[in-house]
Motif scaffolding. Sequence first.
Motif, PDB file in Angstrom:
ATOM      1  N   ILE A 279       0.846  -1.199   0.000  1.00 57.20           N
ATOM      2  CA  ILE A 279       0.000   0.000   0.000  1.00 57.20           C
ATOM      3  C   ILE A 279       0.878   1.245   0.000  1.00 57.20           C
ATOM      4  N   CYS A 280       2.003   1.167   0.693  1.00 58.95           N
ATOM      5  CA  CYS A 280       2.982   2.260   0.717  1.00 58.95           C
ATOM      6  C   CYS A 280       4.333   1.715   0.270  1.00 58.95           C
ATOM      7  N   SER A 281       4.507   1.605  -1.033  1.00 56.82           N
ATOM      8  CA  SER A 281       5.720   1.029  -1.611  1.00 56.82           C
ATOM      9  C   SER A 281       6.804   2.088  -1.773  1.00 56.82           C
ATOM     10  N   MET A 282       8.037   1.624  -1.960  1.00 58.15           N
ATOM     11  CA  MET A 282       9.157   2.541  -2.159  1.00 58.15           C
ATOM     12  C   MET A 282      10.186   1.892  -3.068  1.00 58.15           C
ATOM     13  N   THR A 283      10.725   2.679  -3.994  1.00 63.15           N
ATOM     14  CA  THR A 283      11.846   2.239  -4.820  1.00 63.15           C
ATOM     15  C   THR A 283      12.882   3.359  -4.867  1.00 63.15           C
ATOM     16  N   CYS A 284      14.041   3.126  -4.244  1.00 69.05           N
ATOM     17  CA  CYS A 284      15.120   4.109  -4.332  1.00 69.05           C
ATOM     18  C   CYS A 284      15.803   3.970  -5.686  1.00 69.05           C
ATOM     19  N   GLY A 285      16.227   5.071  -6.252  1.00 74.43           N
ATOM     20  CA  GLY A 285      16.904   5.016  -7.536  1.00 74.43           C
ATOM     21  C   GLY A 285      17.191   6.396  -8.073  1.00 74.43           C
ATOM     22  N   GLY A 286      17.727   6.424  -9.265  1.00 72.31           N
ATOM     23  CA  GLY A 286      18.075   7.670  -9.917  1.00 72.31           C
ATOM     24  C   GLY A 286      17.076   8.024 -10.998  1.00 72.31           C
ATOM     25  N   ALA A 287      17.589   8.574 -12.087  1.00 71.70           N
ATOM     26  CA  ALA A 287      16.736   9.065 -13.163  1.00 71.70           C
ATOM     27  C   ALA A 287      15.955   7.953 -13.845  1.00 71.70           C
ATOM     28  N   ASP A 288      16.519   6.741 -13.874  1.00 72.96           N
ATOM     29  CA  ASP A 288      15.828   5.648 -14.554  1.00 72.96           C
ATOM     30  C   ASP A 288      14.508   5.313 -13.869  1.00 72.96           C
TER      31      ASP A 288
END
Length: 529
Positions: free
Chosen positions: A251-260
Amino acid sequence: QWTVSGIMGEFVVRCFSLKKRLSSLSFRPVAAMSTLLINQPKYTWLKELGLSEDNGGVFNGTWGGKGEVVTSYCPANNEPIARVRQATMAEYEETVQKAREAWKVWADIPAPKRGEIVRQIGDALRKKIKVLGSLVSLEMGKIYVEGVGEVQEYVDVCDYAVGLSRMIGGPVLPSERPGHALIEQWNPVGLVGIITAFNFPVAVYGWNNAIALICGNVCLWKGAPTTPLTSVAVTKIVAEVLEQNNLPGAICSMTCGGADIGSAIAKDKQVDLVSFTGSTHVGKQVALMVQERFVFEDADLNLVVPSALFASVGTAGQRCTTTRRLMLHESVHDEVVERLVKAYKQVRIGDPWDPSTLYGPLHTKQAVQQYLNAVEQAKQQGGTLVCGGKVMDRPGNYVEPTIFTGLAHDAPIVHTETFVPILYVIKFKTEEEAFTWNNEVKQGLSSSIFTKDMGRVFRWLGPKGSDCGIVNVNIPTSGAEIGGAFGGEKHTGGGRESGSDSWKQYMRRSTCTINYSKDLPLAQGIKFE
């Protein structure tokens, strides 16, 4: 169709084929474990937030991260804090699918019960407010009290959203046809993508997350690449609340990353709504904002000087509502400049965690270079440096808060958002001139005037006054309250976040007609016989 809401290049996008090119970001080499701040006794409190030397940068109900390993650095000393494993594109796709599955569960929960979950999130944040505020200060570089204040803003929005969860809805409208009911129904849009910037790594997510949740949406968050530990820590707090209530973590997802990852969210047809807050590097390509403040001849200068000081140097000039242009009536120009320079020289610069510090470092070394470039451009375009203008000789990314006078109102540097603590002071003669200069730029987030003339106040608020989304009188351009809608106009946006009726951004509206009679009257008196 798309809606734009401004905060340092922020926009809320309601479209299904958006294509945005986001610039790539570079990272420094991965730091060895022995050099990490998290392993030093002074920083053991980081582990209270569930952080470790290496942290997963993906959450979709379970923690992961198989992409590039990046190190987060402290702007006050440029020492490494800890590491985060970013998302791969495969993990991003998996997270989107899990979030959409979680929406099927979340959307069926009544809005007041969704509000109860948000209330619990707010309480969980309260319990960690000091330690989480310390992390914001450590990783972003703002002073400690601002870090805690930012978490408090998320807490406040949660409280606001709890009440809103029992109030959202549409009206019952009078139908022109007998035996019919005409109602307005609001439903969640689905999956809300939230891309936030380094300068407010908690609050902006909080604005979006709390309101989106009570509306029945699920969230996918990508925080700034330079504040990944804050994203991980906040997500751990929220995830624990969801787990305690036997709800899907996605329900509260997260993906760390850059411009991609940011680009993927922006153009993903499976993401129904995107709130994008660009970093300095990316945000300039999306939208720029220039904030204005006007001081008239009848202004209370005892209000003007501290207000201008706070709005110009707070968060080292890295707020979206930081004052860039200070326009002074010619009769008070010299006095205000003299008093402001004196106040600037008294600003306590130092360690962000020292309670007496009012001004900390810039977030990155790149920001320091942007500061130097802006100082040089201002000189070349005719500006007179009256205060600051140098990089400070000390560890970290410290620069002197700076004031320029003598620049033309339309000088290119005056219209350029540099996101550093440089204030351009401009002299004007008439109200018409001041209002015109305010509106001549392409941006429009926040503006303020200082005056005792009530006629001028209402002209400033009226159709020929400021064209900004935030229009203040006798208060700074920064420091917006959560109860009002936050956002800008023109290139800065058009949509709104946080308070007022901004909840409508996170929902879709249906006009519904119900025939409860046995007849079939048509609208506009049309008859088929």
